[in-house]
Design a protein around this motif. Structure first.
Motif, short mmCIF file in Angstrom:
data_model
loop_
_atom_site.label_atom_id
_atom_site.label_comp_id
_atom_site.label_asym_id
_atom_site.label_seq_id
_atom_site.Cartn_x
_atom_site.Cartn_y
_atom_site.Cartn_z
N ARG A 1 0.81 -1.26 0.07
CA ARG A 1 0.15 -0.07 -0.08
C ARG A 1 0.87 1.45 -0.03
NH1 ARG A 1 -0.67 1.81 5.39
NH2 ARG A 1 0.26 0.67 6.85
N HIS A 2 0.27 2.34 -0.38
CA HIS A 2 1.05 3.69 -0.50
C HIS A 2 0.09 4.84 -0.01
CE1 HIS A 2 -0.96 3.77 -4.33
NE2 HIS A 2 -1.16 5.01 -4.21
N GLU A 3 0.66 5.65 0.44
CA GLU A 3 0.03 7.01 0.94
C GLU A 3 0.96 8.21 0.50
OE1 GLU A 3 -2.77 6.79 1.86
OE2 GLU A 3 -3.20 4.97 2.72
N PHE A 4 0.21 9.31 0.54
CA PHE A 4 1.13 10.63 0.23
C PHE A 4 0.72 11.63 1.08
CE2 PHE A 4 -0.73 13.86 -2.34
CZ PHE A 4 -2.02 13.43 -2.37
N TYR A 5 1.63 12.48 1.31
CA TYR A 5 1.44 13.90 2.05
C TYR A 5 2.07 15.04 1.20
CZ TYR A 5 5.23 13.93 5.03
OH TYR A 5 6.73 13.81 5.40
N GLN A 6 1.90 16.37 1.38
CA GLN A 6 2.48 17.14 0.50
C GLN A 6 2.89 18.44 1.50
OE1 GLN A 6 0.13 19.58 -2.44
NE2 GLN A 6 -1.49 18.07 -1.58
N VAL B 1 5.52 14.00 -0.69
CA VAL B 1 6.41 12.84 -0.03
C VAL B 1 5.48 11.56 -0.13
CG1 VAL B 1 7.34 11.79 2.26
CG2 VAL B 1 7.50 14.16 1.54
N VAL B 2 6.09 10.55 -1.11
CA VAL B 2 5.23 9.29 -1.31
C VAL B 2 5.78 8.20 -0.37
CG1 VAL B 2 4.76 7.76 -2.94
CG2 VAL B 2 4.57 10.30 -3.64
N THR B 3 5.09 7.48 0.26
CA THR B 3 5.46 6.41 1.07
C THR B 3 4.82 5.06 0.74
OG1 THR B 3 5.62 7.78 3.05
CG2 THR B 3 5.74 5.26 3.59
N GLU C 1 10.45 5.64 1.37
CA GLU C 1 10.13 7.19 1.09
C GLU C 1 10.75 7.78 0.04
OE1 GLU C 1 9.37 9.44 5.16
OE2 GLU C 1 11.23 10.25 4.31
N ILE C 2 9.94 8.65 -0.73
CA ILE C 2 10.26 9.13 -2.06
C ILE C 2 9.80 10.69 -1.95
CG2 ILE C 2 10.12 9.35 -4.52
CD1 ILE C 2 8.90 6.31 -4.05
N ARG C 3 10.55 11.48 -2.04
CA ARG C 3 10.51 12.86 -2.01
C ARG C 3 10.39 13.67 -3.10
NH1 ARG C 3 10.23 15.04 3.03
NH2 ARG C 3 10.79 13.66 4.79
N PRO D 1 2.18 19.65 7.55
CA PRO D 1 1.75 19.44 6.12
C PRO D 1 0.38 18.97 5.98
CG PRO D 1 3.29 17.90 6.93
CD PRO D 1 3.08 18.91 8.03
N THR D 2 -0.39 19.29 4.87
CA THR D 2 -1.73 18.69 4.57
C THR D 2 -1.58 17.28 4.04
OG1 THR D 2 -1.92 19.70 2.65
CG2 THR D 2 -2.73 21.00 4.25
N TYR D 3 -2.65 16.47 4.19
CA TYR D 3 -2.69 15.04 4.03
C TYR D 3 -3.91 14.63 2.90
CZ TYR D 3 0.75 14.40 7.42
OH TYR D 3 1.93 14.25 8.33
N PRO D 4 -3.90 15.32 1.86
CA PRO D 4 -4.88 15.02 0.80
C PRO D 4 -5.41 13.71 0.47
CG PRO D 4 -3.45 15.95 -0.58
CD PRO D 4 -2.63 16.00 1.05
#
Length: 362
Positions: free
Chosen positions: A166-171, A177-179, A236-238, A271-274
């Motif tokens: 699974r993956h999530e992201f915040y910005q 930042v993609v995890t 973790e990808i930035r 940071p927001t987490y859309p």
């Protein structure tokens, strides 16, 4: 044999059975993954199926195996063009043209890229039929290389329905930042590539099917400033944003046409987490990840190092001094937290039962 499967794939392609062609090429690649033409030909079939991100990945693999293959650069350029990655496409076509200067297709594609880049620089993309060509046909060539690439500005590139990880992201205003939650993956098994608006992640563990995550991103990024890190429980990808706009999703879609500037706060704003699921409790998710890292089962040197770090992290200065002094002076055989006990004397090494200390001779 891989050659027999490749022949069947070409026959299927000629008969317009592109999914079957991809399947045959995949079987051939499984037998012999070191033949660049298999990847470049599968890229061609993926282009016909409008699997453009997969086509880019195949072309990149072909180029990695043989950087002198102009066909691979052609396929990469065509797929990137369909994804509106005009700068990346132009670079690929220029590389192919330098290898095959007599092939007019590269010159024609470079001109198309220049035109689209000029239009793109003039104003933001809009939902207009004049923004990009609606039907682009490759200059005439052989049956195998004749390809027609349609405009995909209104398409959504979807990922595998049931991904392995699974993956999530915040910005933040300047980065996304993609995890990817993949536990215990060696860094050498993770490959991450960046395009103007493409993220390509491959996790290839021996004996398992490769995990491939290749979204077309909501907005453009700066590939040279992007980076990733492989941790014990995640990758973790930035991604550095090309513009400080708010991404309403990670992947490109209809809402990508709406540009929203990020509001940069002067205070310490989190940071927001859309997400497509706005009710998700991100604080709870973060706590869960930290708990997973804390509860991770380790052994050997890894367990010892983690034990040392956990004690050292929360200790006061005297305790840290005692730990450093005892560990160093005893050659790693004693770990004391009592500064009053070890601060005024040399800490002698204490080898495990059944072993003896020996001085290292240089």
């Amino acid at each position: 044999m891989a050659s027999d499967l490749a022949a069947k794939a070409k026959e299927a392609f000629i008969d317009d059975h592109f999914e079957l062609a991809v399947d045959f090429y995949s079987q051939a690649i499984a037998i012999n993954p070191n033949i660049p033409d298999l990847f470049s030909d599968r890229a061609q079939a993926n282009i016909k199926l409008k699997n453009f991100t997969e086509a880019v990945a195949d072309a990149n693999k072909a180029i990695g195996l043989d950087s002198s293959n102009p066909k691979a650069y052609l396929r990469k350029g065509m797929a990137c063009f369909s994804l509106e990655e005009y700068h990346t496409a132009k670079t690929a076509f220029e590389a192919g043209s330098s290898l095959a200067p007599e092939d007019k297709r590269f010159t024609d594609w470079i001109e198309k890229c220049d035109k689209c880049i000029t239009e793109e620089n003039g104003e933001l993309p809009t939902q207009s039929s004049d923004a990009t060509p609606t039907n682009v046909v490759v200059p005439s060539s052989t049956t195998e290389d004749a390809e027609q690439v349609k405009d995909t500005s209104n398409e959504v590139i979807t990922t595998t329905p049931k991904p392995k990880y699974r993956h999530e992201f915040y910005q933040k205003p300047e980065e996304v930042v993609v995890t990817i939650f993949a536990k215990g993956i060696p860094a050498g098994n993770v490959s991450v590539n960046y395009g103007e608006q493409i993220l390509s992640v491959t996790i290839d563990v021996p004996g398992e099917d490769p995990y491939i995550f290749q979204p077309r991103l909501f907005g453009k990024i700066v590939p040279t400033k992007c980076k990733f890190e492989v941790l014990s429980t995640k990758v973790e990808i930035r991604l550095t944003k090309a513009e400080s706009i708010h991404w309403t999703s990670l992947e490109f879609g209809q809402n990508s046409l709406v540009v929203q500037r990020s509001n940069v706060s002067t205070g310490n704003q989190r940071p927001t987490y859309p997400s497509s699921r706005p009710t998700r409790d991100w604080d709870k998710l973060e706590a869960q990840v930290k708990k997973e890292e804390k509860d991770e089962k380790l052994d050997g040197d890894a367990a010892l190092n983690k034990f040392f770090r956990d004690i050292y992290k929360d200790a006061d200065e005297d305790t840290r001094r005692a730990m450093r002094k005892s560990f160093v002076e005893s050659n790693g055989t004693v770990l004391s937290t009592n500064w009053k006990e070890v601060g005024s004397k040399l800490v002698e090494g204490t080898p495990p039962e059944g072993m003896e200390m020996k001085k290292w001779e240089y």
